[in-house]
Motif scaffolding. Structure first.
Motif, PDB file in Angstrom:
ATOM      1  N   THR A   2       0.845  -1.178   0.000  1.00  0.00           N
ATOM      2  CA  THR A   2       0.000   0.000   0.000  1.00  0.00           C
ATOM      3  C   THR A   2       0.884   1.233   0.000  1.00  0.00           C
ATOM      4  OG1 THR A   2      -1.741  -1.147   1.216  1.00  0.00           O
ATOM      5  CG2 THR A   2      -1.783   1.253   1.242  1.00  0.00           C
ATOM      6  N   VAL A   3       0.684   2.086  -0.980  1.00  0.00           N
ATOM      7  CA  VAL A   3       1.484   3.300  -1.104  1.00  0.00           C
ATOM      8  C   VAL A   3       0.570   4.494  -0.950  1.00  0.00           C
ATOM      9  CG1 VAL A   3       3.058   4.618  -2.565  1.00  0.00           C
ATOM     10  CG2 VAL A   3       3.002   2.134  -2.730  1.00  0.00           C
ATOM     11  N   THR A   4       0.827   5.354   0.032  1.00  0.00           N
ATOM     12  CA  THR A   4      -0.015   6.516   0.231  1.00  0.00           C
ATOM     13  C   THR A   4       0.307   7.590  -0.782  1.00  0.00           C
ATOM     14  OG1 THR A   4       1.563   7.380   1.846  1.00  0.00           O
ATOM     15  CG2 THR A   4      -0.278   6.087   2.698  1.00  0.00           C
ATOM     16  N   TYR A   5      -0.660   8.454  -1.012  1.00  0.00           N
ATOM     17  CA  TYR A   5      -0.543   9.479  -2.038  1.00  0.00           C
ATOM     18  C   TYR A   5       0.523  10.497  -1.650  1.00  0.00           C
ATOM     19  CZ  TYR A   5      -1.950  13.137  -5.305  1.00  0.00           C
ATOM     20  OH  TYR A   5      -1.968  14.083  -6.282  1.00  0.00           O
ATOM     21  N   ASP A  84      -1.232  -3.254  -7.537  1.00  0.00           N
ATOM     22  CA  ASP A  84      -0.353  -2.308  -6.850  1.00  0.00           C
ATOM     23  C   ASP A  84       1.074  -2.819  -6.717  1.00  0.00           C
ATOM     24  OD1 ASP A  84      -1.506  -4.225  -5.025  1.00  0.00           O
ATOM     25  OD2 ASP A  84      -0.630  -3.068  -3.385  1.00  0.00           O
ATOM     26  N   ASN A 130       5.905   7.314  -7.566  1.00  0.00           N
ATOM     27  CA  ASN A 130       4.523   7.658  -7.205  1.00  0.00           C
ATOM     28  C   ASN A 130       3.940   8.749  -8.091  1.00  0.00           C
ATOM     29  OD1 ASN A 130       4.651   5.794  -5.185  1.00  0.00           O
ATOM     30  ND2 ASN A 130       4.701   7.251  -3.502  1.00  0.00           N
ATOM     31  N   TYR A 156      -5.281   5.830  -8.212  1.00  0.00           N
ATOM     32  CA  TYR A 156      -5.557   6.120  -6.804  1.00  0.00           C
ATOM     33  C   TYR A 156      -7.017   5.903  -6.471  1.00  0.00           C
ATOM     34  CZ  TYR A 156      -1.006   8.461  -6.507  1.00  0.00           C
ATOM     35  OH  TYR A 156       0.339   8.748  -6.521  1.00  0.00           O
ATOM     36  N   ASP A 158      -9.220   6.729  -2.891  1.00  0.00           N
ATOM     37  CA  ASP A 158      -9.186   7.225  -1.515  1.00  0.00           C
ATOM     38  C   ASP A 158      -7.757   7.511  -1.058  1.00  0.00           C
ATOM     39  OD1 ASP A 158     -11.959   7.053  -1.247  1.00  0.00           O
ATOM     40  OD2 ASP A 158     -11.855   4.942  -0.676  1.00  0.00           O
ATOM     41  N   GLY A 159      -6.938   8.065  -1.974  1.00  0.00           N
ATOM     42  CA  GLY A 159      -5.573   8.449  -1.617  1.00  0.00           C
ATOM     43  C   GLY A 159      -4.577   7.314  -1.557  1.00  0.00           C
ATOM     44  N   VAL A 160      -4.989   6.107  -1.966  1.00  0.00           N
ATOM     45  CA  VAL A 160      -4.103   4.938  -1.936  1.00  0.00           C
ATOM     46  C   VAL A 160      -3.969   4.380  -3.349  1.00  0.00           C
ATOM     47  CG1 VAL A 160      -3.807   2.586  -1.048  1.00  0.00           C
ATOM     48  CG2 VAL A 160      -4.756   4.374   0.429  1.00  0.00           C
ATOM     49  N   ARG A 162      -4.002   1.701  -5.994  1.00  0.00           N
ATOM     50  CA  ARG A 162      -4.590   0.370  -6.126  1.00  0.00           C
ATOM     51  C   ARG A 162      -4.017  -0.383  -7.320  1.00  0.00           C
ATOM     52  NH1 ARG A 162      -6.984  -0.496  -1.218  1.00  0.00           N
ATOM     53  NH2 ARG A 162      -8.174   1.351  -0.633  1.00  0.00           N
TER      54      ARG A 162
END
Length: 265
Positions: A2-5, A84, A130, A156, A158-160, A162
């Motif tokens: 999982t990579v956050t925005y 992902d 990213n 992305y 919800d900011g993640v 996918r």
């Protein structure tokens, strides 16, 4: 994974990699084939189910988008969707000739484009930075793509991140025009097509219920209430009294700070 925005630039190229990043990718060498990496962390049945919903929604969304835009692209291209971790979920080709070329190169569902498996490519660059990644011809680690220019964007939700969507053209074509084009494709897949998927709508609703700490019974009643079922019908289907249903609905309203069923849709 999982990579956050954390996107700070519209797009990047191989030149934007730091020396240690480039050295790390280059040291992986050239590979002929590899399968999508297996997830090693433990996942619950619920998490696996949610992941499957995301994948199916992304596949359908990309197909819908490709059907819509293909008539505006006058050159041969290949588009593929990955999860992902860089494993290909689906492919789309503008012609039979392109499909045959990719089949011959072993590019198919299950192939991994992660840097540890396929070196530098559009997907691995996008994963590393990213952001939208652009890799041209001989910049690719693997010679399979030496005649291609590739543009890849994260998807992305919800900011993640996918997944990733990549469009590849022959290297004789100017690639810069495809950057805003790719940005639009990624936005359409996630914002317009993906969220119109019924299962994604239910999943989004489930996330909302989790956020407000609804109980299992409250979630059950809330979903039926949103389907415009009456308190009497819900009571009959769940085997509880109509008064209990109304009390549960009142509790839902209080938790979610709403006053009617459409406010928490």
């Amino acid at each position: 994974m999982t990579v956050t925005y954390d996107q700070t630039k519209l797009w990047c190229s191989a030149e934007d990699l730091k020396k240690e990043q480039m050295d790390s990718i280059s040291s992986l060498g050239k590979v002929k084939s590899s399968k999508a990496p297996q997830r090693t962390s433990a996942h619950s049945f619920e998490e696996i189910g949610q992941e499957s919903i995301y994948h199916e929604a992304m596949i359908l969304s990309l197909h819908n988008e490709m059907i819509k835009i293909s008539k505006y692209i006058s050159v041969d291209f290949a588009a593929f969707l990955t999860d992902d971790m860089g494993g290909i979920l689906d492919l789309y080709f503008s012609s039979v000739h392109i499909k045959e070329e990719f089949d011959k190169a072993g590019i198919r569902v299950g192939k991994s484009f992660a840097k540890q498996d396929f070196g530098l490519n559009g997907v691995s660059l996008s994963m590393e930075m990213n952001s939208i990644g652009v890799v041209k011809g001989s910049e690719h680690t693997n010679s399979i793509f030496s005649n291609w220019n590739c543009v890849c964007s994260p998807l992305y939700s919800d900011g993640v991140i996918r997944g990733y969507v990549d469009i590849s053209f022959y290297k004789g074509l100017q690639i810069e025009f495809a950057i805003p084009f790719m940005q639009q494709i990624a936005e359409n897949v996630t914002e317009k097509w993906m969220w119109s998927n019924p299962e994604m709508q239910l999943l989004k609703l489930e996330f909302s219920f989790e956020q407000f700490n609804l109980t299992a019974r409250e979630k059950e009643v809330a979903q039926m209430w949103l389907c415009e079922k009456s308190a009497l019908r819900i009571s009959n289907e769940l085997g509880i009294s109509e008064g209990t249903v109304r009390n549960v609905v009142k509790s839902i309203y209080n938790k979610m700070n709403v006053t009617d069923r459409w406010q928490f849709h």
